[in-house]
Design a protein around this motif. Structure first.
Motif, PDB file in Angstrom:
ATOM      1  N   GLN A   1       0.832  -1.202   0.000  1.00 29.72           N
ATOM      2  CA  GLN A   1       0.000   0.000   0.000  1.00 29.72           C
ATOM      3  C   GLN A   1       0.866   1.251   0.000  1.00 29.72           C
ATOM      4  N   GLN A   2       1.906   1.221   0.813  1.00 28.40           N
ATOM      5  CA  GLN A   2       2.771   2.403   0.947  1.00 28.40           C
ATOM      6  C   GLN A   2       3.446   2.775  -0.366  1.00 28.40           C
TER       7      GLN A   2
ATOM      8  N   ILE B   1       0.685   0.342  -4.572  1.00 33.59           N
ATOM      9  CA  ILE B   1       0.132  -0.786  -5.345  1.00 33.59           C
ATOM     10  C   ILE B   1      -1.343  -0.928  -4.993  1.00 33.59           C
ATOM     11  N   VAL B   2      -2.177  -0.966  -6.036  1.00 28.46           N
ATOM     12  CA  VAL B   2      -3.619  -1.097  -5.816  1.00 28.46           C
ATOM     13  C   VAL B   2      -3.977  -2.580  -5.880  1.00 28.46           C
ATOM     14  N   VAL B   3      -4.693  -3.009  -4.849  1.00 26.41           N
ATOM     15  CA  VAL B   3      -5.055  -4.425  -4.729  1.00 26.41           C
ATOM     16  C   VAL B   3      -6.573  -4.530  -4.824  1.00 26.41           C
TER      17      VAL B   3
ATOM     18  N   VAL C   1     -11.922  -7.803   0.322  1.00 23.93           N
ATOM     19  CA  VAL C   1     -11.473  -6.451  -0.022  1.00 23.93           C
ATOM     20  C   VAL C   1     -11.628  -6.309  -1.533  1.00 23.93           C
ATOM     21  N   SER C   2     -12.622  -5.537  -1.941  1.00 19.05           N
ATOM     22  CA  SER C   2     -12.863  -5.416  -3.387  1.00 19.05           C
ATOM     23  C   SER C   2     -11.750  -4.622  -4.056  1.00 19.05           C
ATOM     24  N   ALA C   3     -11.325  -3.554  -3.414  1.00 19.89           N
ATOM     25  CA  ALA C   3     -10.216  -2.764  -3.960  1.00 19.89           C
ATOM     26  C   ALA C   3      -9.560  -2.024  -2.819  1.00 19.89           C
ATOM     27  N   MET C   4      -8.269  -1.778  -3.007  1.00 20.19           N
ATOM     28  CA  MET C   4      -7.543  -1.113  -1.918  1.00 20.19           C
ATOM     29  C   MET C   4      -6.330  -0.402  -2.503  1.00 20.19           C
ATOM     30  N   ASN C   5      -6.138   0.844  -2.065  1.00 19.27           N
ATOM     31  CA  ASN C   5      -4.866   1.507  -2.389  1.00 19.27           C
ATOM     32  C   ASN C   5      -4.282   2.062  -1.094  1.00 19.27           C
ATOM     33  N   LYS C   6      -3.433   3.047  -1.207  1.00 15.93           N
ATOM     34  CA  LYS C   6      -2.695   3.504  -0.020  1.00 15.93           C
ATOM     35  C   LYS C   6      -3.631   3.999   1.105  1.00 15.93           C
ATOM     36  N   ASN C   7      -4.680   4.770   0.746  1.00 19.27           N
ATOM     37  CA  ASN C   7      -5.529   5.416   1.752  1.00 19.27           C
ATOM     38  C   ASN C   7      -6.973   4.909   1.771  1.00 19.27           C
TER      39      ASN C   7
END
Lengths: 388, 87
Positions: free
Chosen positions: A26-27, A30-32, B65-71
């Motif tokens: 995340q830092q 990278i988009v998951v 978690v469908s989508a996730m980025n830094k924030n």
């Protein structure tokens, strides 16, 4: 939510401290997506191609067992289509063939009866020039390769052929798939009365031995030399000439024999070269005749596959050169004269069409026309009766 | 309307708060912005770090978690509750 790119790579990671590695990911941005826990220490998620590259670049999940289990996206779709390109093209070709190929004539086959015996000589419909005319006429009727099958009016074409060619007794046109079959049978033409002569005519050059006239006027007498086509007995008052003539006919053949001849004989020296060919392309250096180093030579080539009886498109070519030298061979005319005369006389008899029982005379003359060069002349004299 | 409600609690702009914003869409989607990371992930519970001393706990079934980025993070599944706890 920020920009979410295309998530093409599905990863399965197995290991401890997944959350710590995920926060690192995340830092670095990278988009998951579609993150799921699949079991104890087992997680699955999607990342973009660039995200996957970043994971590898930063050494994330280094202590994990990472497996790519799916790939998606336009690139994958393209690769899948590309792997099916042969089948797609084949299917397209099949469709084109099905929709277009069945409309047009692919071949025109003219069927000649197997037991055909030419009844009209040079006027036979299957004689090359007549046959060409027949084929050209078929084209004008629309019976040709590339024409539309539905445009061929078979019945009217058959009628037109029968009307145009007297030598054809029956004709049928039928279509078998995209092939058109034209079956023709030759009929007997009426004899050409105008070509029939009123006179008795000499069939060959020769000498008249006897002449008997029943009707008409004798134009020659016994002992006269006549040429082919000369009138022997002419018809009178519009009546056909009747009579018979016994003629002495001659045929001649000659052979020139040289007692000294040059022949090439092998000296015993030979050289071999081996070449290899793959799919018709030569893999070895080109070999020219000068490479053998012989002035006079005989050349032999043998071709064979590297592995016999198996389809391996690699051929082996062995070229052999045998050195030869010129040798003078002397053959006396007396030694070969009889066999030459026998050969010439049998050829003459065959030309004249004489049967074994018929009388004939053979005259031979041997003349030296130059040093050690002889001409052997052979004359055949035979009798023929001409009558009508 | 949303801005008016915020102004009632004395907030002009949401970004001023500097805290996590949790949006629950029906019973199946939770959107969280300004989060600081995922603490726990399972099919029935997801814990998201809200700040240094606080976390949000989303409980439910078939969570992912469908989508996730830094924030930001989007969670989907059958949502039962969203709770807050100190760390």
């Amino acid at each position: 939510m920020g920009s979410i790119a295309k998530f093409n790579v599905k990863l399965r990671v197995v290991g401890l401290n997944f959350m710590r590695e995920l926060s690192k990911a995340q830092q670095i941005g990278i988009v998951v997506t579609k993150l799921k826990k699949r079991g104890v220490r087992v997680h699955e998620f999607f990342v973009s191609e660039s995200g996957h590259a970043k994971i590898l670049e930063h050494g994330l999940f280094a202590n994990f067992q990472v497996e790519i289990i799916e790939r998606h996206g336009q690139r994958e779709l393209f690769l899948k289509l590309f792997s099916w390109v042969g089948i797609i093209f084949g299917a397209m070709f099949g469709f084109v063939l099905f929709f277009c190929g069945t409309r047009y004539v692919s071949t025109v086959e003219i069927l000649i009866p197997k037991d055909h015996v030419c009844k009209n000589g040079s006027r036979c419909i299957f004689e090359s020039s007549n046959f060409d005319e027949f084929e050209a006429y078929l084209e004008t009727l629309g019976v040709h390769v590339g024409g539309e099958i539905s445009h061929v009016d078979k019945q009217s074409a058959e009628r037109a052929i029968l009307a145009k060619f007297e030598g054809i007794s029956s004709c049928s046109i039928r279509s078998v798939g995209t092939k058109l079959e034209v079956e023709v049978h030759e009929g007997v033409l009426k004899s050409d009365h105008t070509a029939e002569t009123m006179d008795l005519i000499a069939p060959e050059n020769g000498i008249v031995s006897e002449l008997v006239v029943s009707s008409g006027k004798a134009m020659v007498k016994a002992g006269d030399t006549v040429k082919k086509g000369q009138v022997l007995v002419a018809g009178e008052n519009g009546k056909r000439a009747m009579g018979s003539a016994v003629m002495r006919l001659f045929k001649h053949k000659s052979y020139i024999h040289s007692e000294i001849s040059i022949e090439l004989a092998r000296t015993g020296k030979e050289k071999s070269f081996v070449q290899f060919e793959l799919l018709g392309k030569n893999l070895s250096a080109e070999i020219s005749d000068s490479d053998c180093g012989f002035v006079f030579f005989e050349k032999e080539e043998s071709h064979g596959f590297i592995v016999p009886n198996l389809f391996v498109p690699m051929k082996k070519i062995v070229i052999k050169y045998y050195e030869t030298e010129k040798k003078e061979v002397i053959t006396a005319v007396e030694d070969v004269k009889d066999s030459i005369i026998a050969k010439l006389s049998s050829e003459l008899e065959a030309d004249a069409g004489i049967s074994a029982s018929e009388d004939r005379k053979i005259h031979t003359v041997v003349t030296e026309i130059a040093d050690c060069v002889f001409e052997i002349d052979c004359y055949l004299e035979y009798m023929r009766v001409v009558k009508q | 309307m949303f801005d008016e409600l915020l102004s009632a609690v004395g907030v002009k702009d949401i970004s001023e708060i500097g805290e996590m914003l949790v949006q629950v869409v029906g019973r199946h989607v939770v959107l969280i912005t300004n989060m600081q990371g995922v603490l726990l992930l399972s099919e029935n519970e997801i814990q998201v770090k809200a700040s240094k001393h606080q976390k949000a706990i989303i409980k439910g079934d078939f969570l992912e978690v469908s989508a996730m980025n830094k924030n930001d993070i989007t969670i989907s599944g059958r949502i039962f509750s969203v709770e807050f706890e100190g760390i």
